[in-house]
Design an enzyme around this catalytic site. Structure first.
Site, PDB file in Angstrom:
ATOM      1  N   GLY A 261       0.754  -1.245   0.000  1.00 44.48           N
ATOM      2  CA  GLY A 261       0.000   0.000   0.000  1.00 44.48           C
ATOM      3  C   GLY A 261       0.778   1.284   0.000  1.00 44.48           C
ATOM      4  O   GLY A 261       0.197   2.356  -0.220  1.00 44.48           O
ATOM      5  N   GLU A 303       3.697  -6.744   1.613  1.00 44.69           N
ATOM      6  CA  GLU A 303       3.472  -7.050   0.190  1.00 44.69           C
ATOM      7  C   GLU A 303       3.497  -5.814  -0.692  1.00 44.69           C
ATOM      8  O   GLU A 303       2.493  -5.468  -1.306  1.00 44.69           O
ATOM      9  CB  GLU A 303       2.086  -7.684   0.027  1.00 44.69           C
ATOM     10  N   PRO A 304       4.629  -5.130  -0.782  1.00 43.29           N
ATOM     11  CA  PRO A 304       4.673  -3.933  -1.618  1.00 43.29           C
ATOM     12  C   PRO A 304       4.630  -4.278  -3.109  1.00 43.29           C
ATOM     13  O   PRO A 304       5.242  -5.257  -3.546  1.00 43.29           O
ATOM     14  CB  PRO A 304       6.021  -3.306  -1.265  1.00 43.29           C
ATOM     15  N   GLY A 305       3.892  -3.488  -3.855  1.00 42.59           N
ATOM     16  CA  GLY A 305       3.876  -3.634  -5.314  1.00 42.59           C
ATOM     17  C   GLY A 305       4.404  -2.353  -5.945  1.00 42.59           C
ATOM     18  O   GLY A 305       5.556  -2.260  -6.360  1.00 42.59           O
ATOM     19  N   ARG A 343      -4.518   4.098 -16.315  1.00 40.69           N
ATOM     20  CA  ARG A 343      -4.743   4.741 -15.007  1.00 40.69           C
ATOM     21  C   ARG A 343      -5.382   6.127 -15.109  1.00 40.69           C
ATOM     22  O   ARG A 343      -6.280   6.438 -14.321  1.00 40.69           O
ATOM     23  CB  ARG A 343      -3.451   4.767 -14.192  1.00 40.69           C
ATOM     24  N   CYS A 374      -9.910   5.543 -29.835  1.00 39.35           N
ATOM     25  CA  CYS A 374     -11.176   6.119 -30.268  1.00 39.35           C
ATOM     26  C   CYS A 374     -12.057   6.398 -29.071  1.00 39.35           C
ATOM     27  O   CYS A 374     -13.065   5.706 -28.855  1.00 39.35           O
ATOM     28  CB  CYS A 374     -11.867   5.122 -31.183  1.00 39.35           C
ATOM     29  N   TYR A 403       1.352  -1.003 -12.513  1.00 37.73           N
ATOM     30  CA  TYR A 403      -0.053  -0.929 -12.940  1.00 37.73           C
ATOM     31  C   TYR A 403      -0.214  -0.234 -14.293  1.00 37.73           C
ATOM     32  O   TYR A 403      -1.207   0.448 -14.533  1.00 37.73           O
ATOM     33  CB  TYR A 403      -0.904  -0.246 -11.847  1.00 37.73           C
TER      34      TYR A 403
HETATM   35  N1  LLP Z   1      -1.392  -7.054  -1.399  1.00 39.75           N
HETATM   36  C1  LLP Z   1      -2.670  -7.136  -1.784  1.00 39.75           C
HETATM   37  C2  LLP Z   1      -3.520  -8.188  -1.198  1.00 39.75           C
HETATM   38  C3  LLP Z   1      -3.184  -6.243  -2.733  1.00 39.75           C
HETATM   39  O1  LLP Z   1      -4.450  -6.333  -3.099  1.00 39.75           O
HETATM   40  C4  LLP Z   1      -2.321  -5.254  -3.283  1.00 39.75           C
HETATM   41  C5  LLP Z   1      -2.824  -4.324  -4.294  1.00 39.75           C
HETATM   42  C6  LLP Z   1      -0.996  -5.218  -2.861  1.00 39.75           C
HETATM   43  C7  LLP Z   1      -0.559  -6.127  -1.899  1.00 39.75           C
HETATM   44  C8  LLP Z   1      -0.008  -4.224  -3.399  1.00 39.75           C
HETATM   45  O2  LLP Z   1      -0.365  -2.931  -3.122  1.00 39.75           O
HETATM   46  P1  LLP Z   1       0.631  -1.725  -3.514  1.00 39.75           P
HETATM   47  O3  LLP Z   1       1.859  -1.867  -2.651  1.00 39.75           O
HETATM   48  O4  LLP Z   1       0.960  -1.867  -4.950  1.00 39.75           O
HETATM   49  O5  LLP Z   1      -0.156  -0.532  -3.205  1.00 39.75           O
HETATM   50  N2  LLP Z   1      -4.657  -0.767 -10.054  1.00 39.75           N
HETATM   51  C9  LLP Z   1      -4.543   0.188  -8.954  1.00 39.75           C
HETATM   52  C10 LLP Z   1      -3.909  -0.459  -7.742  1.00 39.75           C
HETATM   53  C11 LLP Z   1      -4.639  -1.680  -7.282  1.00 39.75           C
HETATM   54  C12 LLP Z   1      -3.967  -2.347  -6.112  1.00 39.75           C
HETATM   55  C13 LLP Z   1      -4.574  -3.669  -5.854  1.00 39.75           C
HETATM   56  N3  LLP Z   1      -4.005  -4.383  -4.769  1.00 39.75           N
HETATM   57  C14 LLP Z   1      -3.731   1.379  -9.429  1.00 39.75           C
HETATM   58  O6  LLP Z   1      -3.323   1.405 -10.574  1.00 39.75           O
HETATM   59  O7  LLP Z   1      -3.549   2.327  -8.684  1.00 39.75           O
END
Ligand code: LLP
Length: 456
Positions: A261, A303-305, A343, A374, A403
């Site tokens: 997050g 769980e960083p993304g 996005r 389009c 993303y």
């Molecule tokens: N763990 C779980 C269970 C999640 O659902 C997510 C993201 C993460 C970890 C990673 O979160 P992060 O560190 O990336 O914030 N498509 C949207 C973001 C959707 C995130 C979904 N879950 C965007 O483009 O902003």
């Protein structure tokens, strides 16, 4: 050797945290990433092009690991949420940096395994997992996040009697809902993910009687692109209560997974906490919550993304047509758009962009950067201040490493861009560009509809 942008003495300095860490300028002021000139990459690989900076991604992986080691006295694991950007190369990088990986589908899980991610470091998520996904995870002894009763019902059938139990982590909704700058706490969240907090005790009691299940972890995730730290403090307390409950019912719970997050900087005004600050708050809150409840410290998973990959990615486009609507706006169109970056149209997300070969030139006009789809709403950036540009110039959109590729589509039958990984002056294709023919691969034309066959 390209010079790095320097904070405070360069017109690009506000972009310092926006551009990849290796971003620099060559001797003629053209922008480089990973010592590769971006306009050269555009020429060699075509546009649109996703460019990923390997050093930046590795630095972010290390920042999580170092911060966990520094601020958490127990064992820990940072797990890359691969929904942010899933590829063999990124799985391999995460694996080599000692991270784990969060997958949410058979596709992401296979990508992780084939990219060399050890199965024991993979976590399978999903609120509606198929039998195929559950079996793939079970057979590889991957940790399965049980999200709901359906997961439990299916696993009870799928795990062969007398065989080793499935390793489970139980996901629940912690009752903390986050927005970027504020959060609320409620008893029951309206979320499709995880068990309701009220269900936790009966489910844990039931699972204590199931030989096919071994509950070794608890999971909660409160949201994404979050700048606030307080919600994570509250989360630690809620999770420690759940940990106490689970252990009290006899489950050997060793893992506490607090989700991801942490937000990143997309535009100058964004001011997210650092990875170190985020980990420190999370770690200290978990330690305090466990001490208050006299609980042995669990292994701390996060769980960083986005914060692992977003800032290390840029997208290169070629500028094409220009349309001036007198007194209203000037549209500049590029050769991609909502299909490679959904996005802006999906979340009204903001981005920062510059010209690859004149990133420091004075901005003299305000333009609307349009995609080629389009759809009137296919606008990547509004009110973009740019120096004068001509058709063929390469435009760089910053912070597209998360993303974007993973949410891309073929809308209007536009092929997906290639992705290259840059490192020390080298660029390697990690995802090849789709062709229009590729897009026809899954179409079939019934014989009766073939060209020349009379209708009727
Ligand atoms: N763990 C779980 C269970 C999640 O659902 C997510 C993201 C993460 C970890 C990673 O979160 P992060 O560190 O990336 O914030 N498509 C949207 C973001 C959707 C995130 C979904 N879950 C965007 O483009 O902003």
């Amino acid at each position: 050797m390209p010079q790095a942008f320097e904070t405070g003495c360069d017109p690009l300095s506000p972009n310092r945290n926006l551009a990849p860490v290796t971003a620099g300028l060559d001797d003629q002021g053209r922008m480089t990433v990973g010592d590769c000139r971006l306009s050269d990459l555009a020429e060699r690989y075509g546009t649109p092009l996703y460019v990923l900076d390997e050093a930046g991604i590795r630095a972010a992986c290390r920042a999580y690991r170092t911060a966990l080691e520094c601020h958490y006295p127990g064992p820990s694991l940072a797990v890359y949420a691969s929904k942010a950007n899933s590829s063999l190369a990124l799985s391999a990088i995460a694996a080599s940096e000692g991270l784990g990986l969060d997958a949410v589908s058979a596709g992401e899980l296979l990508t992780a395994l084939k990219g060399g991610m050890p199965a024991e470091r993979i976590v399978l998520h999903g609120n509606n997992k198929s039998d195929e996904e559950l079996l793939l995870a079970y057979r590889n002894d991957v940790m399965i996040v049980a999200d709901n009763q359906h997961d439990l019902d299916r696993l009870a059938v799928l795990v062969p009697a007398g065989e080793r139990p499935a390793r489970l982590m139980l996901r629940f909704t912690p009752g903390i809902e986050c927005h970027t700058h504020e959060y609320i706490r409620t008893g029951h969240l309206d979320s499709k993910f995880g068990f309701d907090p009220d269900q936790l005790e009966p489910v844990l009691r039931h699972l204590a009687t199931c030989g096919w299940a071994k509950v070794t972890g608890l999971h909660a995730h409160i949201g994404s692109q979050i700048f606030e730290l307080n919600p994570h403090r509250d989360l630690a307390a809620v999770m420690a209560d759940a940990l106490k409950l689970a252990r009290g019912l006899g489950h050997p719970v060793t893992d506490l997974n607090v989700g991801g997050g942490l937000g990143i900087r997309y535009v100058e005004s964004d001011d997210p906490p650092s990875i170190d600050a985020w980990v420190q708050v999370v770690a200290e809150a978990v330690v305090a919550a466990c001490r208050e409840r006299s609980l042995d410290l669990p292994r701390l998973l996060c769980e960083p993304g986005r914060s692992l990959v977003a800032s290390s990615g840029v997208t290169l486009y070629s500028i094409g047509s220009r349309k001036e609507v007198p007194g209203v706006r000037t549209y500049l169109s590029v050769d991609g758009g909502m299909s490679d970056n959904p996005r802006p149209i999906t979340y009204q997300s903001l981005y920062t962009a510059l010209l690859a070969d004149r990133p420091q030139a004075e901005a003299t006009e305000s333009i609307t950067l349009a995609g080629k789809h389009c759809e009137s709403g296919d606008v990547l950036l509004n009110d973009l201040a740019l120096p004068p540009s001509v058709s063929g110039d390469v435009l760089v959109v910053l912070a597209t490493g998360a993303y974007n590729a993973s949410m891309s589509s073929n809308y209007n039958r536009i092929p997906r861009p290639a992705a290259v990984l840059v490192h020390d002056g080298m660029a390697e294709v990690i995802q090849r560009r789709e062709s229009s023919e590729d897009l026809l691969r899954y179409d079939t034309l019934p014989t009766r509809l073939a060209p020349g066959v009379p209708v009727g």
